[in-house]
Design a protein around this motif. Structure first.
Motif, short mmCIF file in Angstrom:
data_model
loop_
_atom_site.label_atom_id
_atom_site.label_comp_id
_atom_site.label_asym_id
_atom_site.label_seq_id
_atom_site.Cartn_x
_atom_site.Cartn_y
_atom_site.Cartn_z
N ALA A 17 -55.02 -28.71 16.63
CA ALA A 17 -55.02 -27.76 15.53
C ALA A 17 -55.21 -26.33 16.04
O ALA A 17 -54.57 -25.40 15.54
N LEU A 18 -56.09 -26.15 17.04
CA LEU A 18 -56.27 -24.83 17.64
C LEU A 18 -54.96 -24.34 18.28
O LEU A 18 -54.61 -23.15 18.20
N LYS A 19 -54.24 -25.25 18.89
CA LYS A 19 -52.94 -24.91 19.48
C LYS A 19 -51.93 -24.53 18.40
O LYS A 19 -51.17 -23.56 18.53
N ALA A 20 -51.90 -25.33 17.31
CA ALA A 20 -50.94 -25.07 16.24
C ALA A 20 -51.15 -23.69 15.64
O ALA A 20 -50.18 -22.97 15.35
N VAL A 21 -52.42 -23.30 15.45
CA VAL A 21 -52.71 -21.96 14.93
C VAL A 21 -52.06 -20.90 15.80
O VAL A 21 -51.47 -19.93 15.30
N GLY A 22 -52.15 -21.07 17.13
CA GLY A 22 -51.66 -20.07 18.07
C GLY A 22 -50.24 -20.26 18.55
O GLY A 22 -49.76 -19.49 19.40
N LEU A 23 -49.52 -21.25 18.00
CA LEU A 23 -48.12 -21.45 18.36
C LEU A 23 -47.17 -21.23 17.20
O LEU A 23 -46.04 -20.77 17.39
N VAL A 24 -47.61 -21.57 15.98
CA VAL A 24 -46.73 -21.46 14.82
C VAL A 24 -47.40 -20.79 13.63
O VAL A 24 -46.76 -20.58 12.60
N GLY A 25 -48.70 -20.46 13.73
CA GLY A 25 -49.45 -19.99 12.58
C GLY A 25 -49.85 -18.53 12.61
O GLY A 25 -49.48 -17.77 13.51
N GLY A 26 -50.63 -18.16 11.61
CA GLY A 26 -51.13 -16.80 11.50
C GLY A 26 -52.29 -16.77 10.53
O GLY A 26 -52.73 -17.80 10.02
N MET A 27 -52.78 -15.58 10.23
CA MET A 27 -53.96 -15.43 9.38
C MET A 27 -53.77 -14.24 8.46
O MET A 27 -53.11 -13.26 8.81
N GLY A 28 -54.35 -14.32 7.27
CA GLY A 28 -54.27 -13.22 6.33
C GLY A 28 -53.07 -13.32 5.39
O GLY A 28 -52.30 -14.29 5.42
N ALA A 29 -52.91 -12.30 4.54
CA ALA A 29 -51.82 -12.28 3.56
C ALA A 29 -50.46 -12.22 4.25
O ALA A 29 -50.30 -11.58 5.27
N ARG A 30 -49.50 -12.92 3.67
CA ARG A 30 -48.12 -13.01 4.15
C ARG A 30 -48.02 -13.57 5.58
O ARG A 30 -47.10 -13.23 6.32
N SER A 31 -48.96 -14.42 5.94
CA SER A 31 -48.90 -15.00 7.29
C SER A 31 -47.68 -15.91 7.44
O SER A 31 -47.17 -16.09 8.54
N ARG A 32 -47.20 -16.49 6.33
CA ARG A 32 -45.98 -17.31 6.40
C ARG A 32 -44.74 -16.46 6.62
O ARG A 32 -43.67 -17.00 6.93
N ARG A 33 -44.88 -15.18 6.43
CA ARG A 33 -43.75 -14.27 6.65
C ARG A 33 -43.93 -13.45 7.93
O ARG A 33 -43.32 -12.41 8.10
N GLY A 34 -44.78 -13.94 8.82
CA GLY A 34 -44.88 -13.33 10.14
C GLY A 34 -45.99 -12.33 10.33
O GLY A 34 -46.24 -11.89 11.46
N PHE A 35 -46.67 -11.94 9.24
CA PHE A 35 -47.79 -11.02 9.38
C PHE A 35 -49.02 -11.78 9.86
O PHE A 35 -49.23 -12.94 9.53
N GLY A 36 -49.85 -11.10 10.66
CA GLY A 36 -51.05 -11.74 11.18
C GLY A 36 -50.77 -12.88 12.13
O GLY A 36 -51.58 -13.82 12.25
N SER A 37 -49.65 -12.83 12.86
CA SER A 37 -49.30 -13.91 13.79
C SER A 37 -50.33 -13.98 14.92
O SER A 37 -50.59 -12.99 15.60
N LEU A 38 -50.89 -15.17 15.11
CA LEU A 38 -51.90 -15.39 16.14
C LEU A 38 -51.29 -16.10 17.34
O LEU A 38 -50.58 -17.10 17.18
N VAL A 39 -51.57 -15.59 18.53
CA VAL A 39 -51.09 -16.18 19.77
C VAL A 39 -52.30 -16.69 20.56
O VAL A 39 -53.21 -15.92 20.87
N LEU A 40 -52.32 -17.99 20.82
CA LEU A 40 -53.40 -18.57 21.63
C LEU A 40 -53.11 -18.26 23.10
O LEU A 40 -52.11 -18.71 23.66
N THR A 41 -53.99 -17.49 23.71
CA THR A 41 -53.76 -17.06 25.10
C THR A 41 -54.43 -17.98 26.11
O THR A 41 -53.95 -18.12 27.22
N GLN A 42 -55.53 -18.62 25.71
CA GLN A 42 -56.20 -19.56 26.61
C GLN A 42 -57.14 -20.45 25.83
O GLN A 42 -57.73 -20.03 24.82
N LEU A 43 -57.27 -21.69 26.28
CA LEU A 43 -58.18 -22.64 25.65
C LEU A 43 -58.94 -23.37 26.76
O LEU A 43 -58.33 -23.95 27.66
#
Length: 416
Positions: free
Chosen positions: A157-183
Motif C-alpha cells: 500500500a505504501l508503494k501504491a501511494v507513491g507509484l500511482v497515487g496522490g494526496m489532497g483535492a483533485r489527486s485523481r487528476r494529477g494534483f498532489g502526486s506523491l513519489v515514493l523515493t525510498q522505503l
C-alpha cells in the motif's frame, strides 16, 4: 519484535491539502492515513477474494476502528523535510504571463481549484503548496502481531501511494502526486536497516514496479468499490516535458481534445473532434431524456454550459441513490499520477473500474431520473478508448492523440 517502516515521499505537483486555516495548506498525517487506507483497500479486494467482511475486519485490525477492533497496530508520525512554497487564495500558480496561458490543460484538470479564464487566469481559489515538497512517514509496527501477509500488504500500500497515487483535492487528476523515493525497514536498535525499495530510475523500471504491485489472484467479477481487479490497467506515457507541471498540462490538453465540444468549433485553437455529439445533443435538445451522457464514465457530477442557447442554461448530470437518496458524487475510475524517474517526469494513468453506483441507483439528467447503462463494459468504454488513444491503438475512427508522446507502456495484471 517491532520494526520501523520509513517511507520517504516527494510531492511533485501542486498540493491542495487543507487544514484548520482555509488560507493555508499543510502536510497532515491524517490526510496521509486516509490515502494509505484507500490504497490498502484497493489492494485488499483481490487479496481477500472480494470478501467484504474479511476486508473490513483486517482493515480495522491493522489501522484501528470502532468496537472490538480497538487501537491501531500501526503508530505513525509524519516528518516534514521540505514544506514547499505556500500559495494563498488569489496567488498565481505560474508567475509568467506566457506560462499562465500555456497551462490551460492544468486549469482544466484543476477545475474549481484554479481559475481557467479571465484576468484571474492561473489564480488558485484555495491555498496550495507547490514543490519542492518532501516528507517522511515513520511507522512503528510489530510483524508478529500483524502477521507476515498483512505486513507485506501494508508495504504494498505504501508503494501504491507513491507509484500511482496522490494526496489532497483533485489527486485523481494529477494534483498532489506523491513519489515514493525510498522505503526501509529498521529494528528499534538502529543496528539493522534494510532498504526494501528504491525509486525507479527509468520507464522500464517504473513499469516493472507497477506490475509488481499486484501478485494476488482474484475472480473476474467487477469490484463493488474502487479496487484492483481483472479489469484494471495502467498506461505510462512521457514526452519532451522538462517538469511535472508541463507534463500534467499536456495530459489535460489531451483530455480536452478528447472530451470537449469546444467553443465556435475550436478546442485550444484546434478544430473540435466533437467525439461525443450524442452527449451534446442530449443535454442541449432533450427536455425529457431517457438515457445519460456517455461521459459519465469519467465521474459525476458534471455540468454542461451552452453559450449558444437562448437562455445560456447550465445543465447538470448527477447520481441519485436507491429510493431517491442523494449521492454527492461518483469519483472518476481514472487516476492520473505524475512520477519522476530521476529528473524526467513520467505520467501514470491507472484505470480501476468498479460497480459504477450502488444497486437501485439512477442518474439525474436535467432533473429527470434515467437508468444506468447495464453493460458496465460498455459504460466504461470512453475511458478505455482514452487510454487506447494515448497508446496509439484506439478502435474508434480518428481517435488519435494530438500530443506527441515519445514513449508509451502498458501494464495489465495477470489473473487466475
Amino acid at each position: 519484535m517491532p520494526v520501523v517502516l520509513r517511507a520517504a515521499y516527494s510531492c511533485v505537483t501542486p498540493l491542495f491539502c487543507g487544514g484548520a486555516d482555509p488560507k493555508r495548506s499543510e502536510l497532515r498525517l491524517s490526510s496521509f492515513k486516509g490515502v494509505l487506507r484507500y490504497w490498502w483497500r484497493a489492494l485488499a479486494w483481490s487479496k481477500f477474494h472480494g470478501d467484504l467482511r474479511r476486508i473490513e475486519k483486517e482493515e480495522a485490525n491493522l489501522f484501528g476502528g470502532a468496537g472490538s477492533a480497538g487501537q491501531s497496530k500501526v503508530a505513525m508520525r509524519l516528518v516534514v523535510e521540505e514544506p514547499g512554497r505556500l500559495l494563498r487564495p488569489g496567488d498565481r500558480l505560474a508567475e509568467s504571463a506566457d506560462t499562465r496561458r500555456d497551462l490551460r490543460g492544468v486549469y482544466y484538470l484543476g477545475y474549481g481549484l484554479v481559475q481557467g479564464y479571465g484576468r484571474n487566469m492561473g489564480c488558485v481559489t484555495r491555498a496550495a503548496l507547490v514543490p519542492p515538497i518532501r516528507f517522511v512517514v515513520e511507522m512503528l509496527v510489530s510483524r508478529d502481531k500483524v502477521g507476515a501477509s498483512t505486513f507485506q500488504l501494508l508495504i504494498d500500500a505504501l508503494k501504491a501511494v507513491g507509484l500511482v497515487g496522490g494526496m489532497g483535492a483533485r489527486s485523481r487528476r494529477g494534483f498532489g502526486s506523491l513519489v515514493l523515493t525510498q522505503l526501509t525497514v529498521q529494528d528499534l536498535s538502529g543496528i539493522s536497516c534494510e532498504v526494501v525499495w528504491k525509486a525507479p530510475q527509468s520507464v522500464t523500471e517504473l513499469r516493472e514496479a507497477i506490475s509488481g504491485l499486484h501478485t494476488n489472484r482474484a475472480s473476474p467479477e467487477m469490484p463493488v468499490y474502487t479496487a484492483f481487479s481483472a479489469g484494471s490497467r495502467a498506461v505510462i506515457v512521457r514526452n519532451d516535458s522538462k517538469n511535472a507541471l508541463s507534463l500534467l498540462n499536456h495530459l489535460g490538453e489531451e483530455m480536452m481534445y478528447y472530451r470537449s465540444w469546444g467553443r465556435n468549433g475550436l478546442v485550444l485553437g484546434e478544430p473540435s473532434e466533437r467525439r461525443f455529439r450524442e452527449d451534446h445533443d442530449l443535454m442541449l435538445l432533450s427536455d425529457r431524456p431517457t438515457t445519460h451522457p456517455r461521459r459519465v464514465a469519467f465521474g459525476l457530477p458534471h455540468n454542461y454550459f451552452f453559450s449558444s442557447s437562448k437562455d445560456s442554461r447550465t445543465r447538470s448530470v448527477r447520481p441519485i441513490g436507491p429510493r431517491g437518496k442523494e449521492l454527492d458524487r461518483r469519483a472518476s475510475p481514472l487516476f492520473i499520477h505524475i512520477h519522476m524517474c530521476g529528473d524526467d517526469p513520467v505520467a501514470v494513468l491507472t484505470f480501476l473500474p468498479a460497480q459504477f453506483l450502488p444497486p437501485g441507483s439512477a442518474i439525474l439528467v436535467n432533473g429527470v431520473s434515467v437508468p444506468i447503462e447495464e453493460d458496465e463494459k460498455r459504460l466504461y468504454e470512453p475511458v478505455e478508448e482514452f487510454l487506447n488513444r494515448l497508446l496509439g491503438r484506439s478502435s474508434w475512427p480518428d481517435n488519435k492523440s494530438k500530443v506527441r508522446w515519445t514513449q508509451t507502456e502498458e501494464v495489465r495484471w495477470a489473473w487466475a
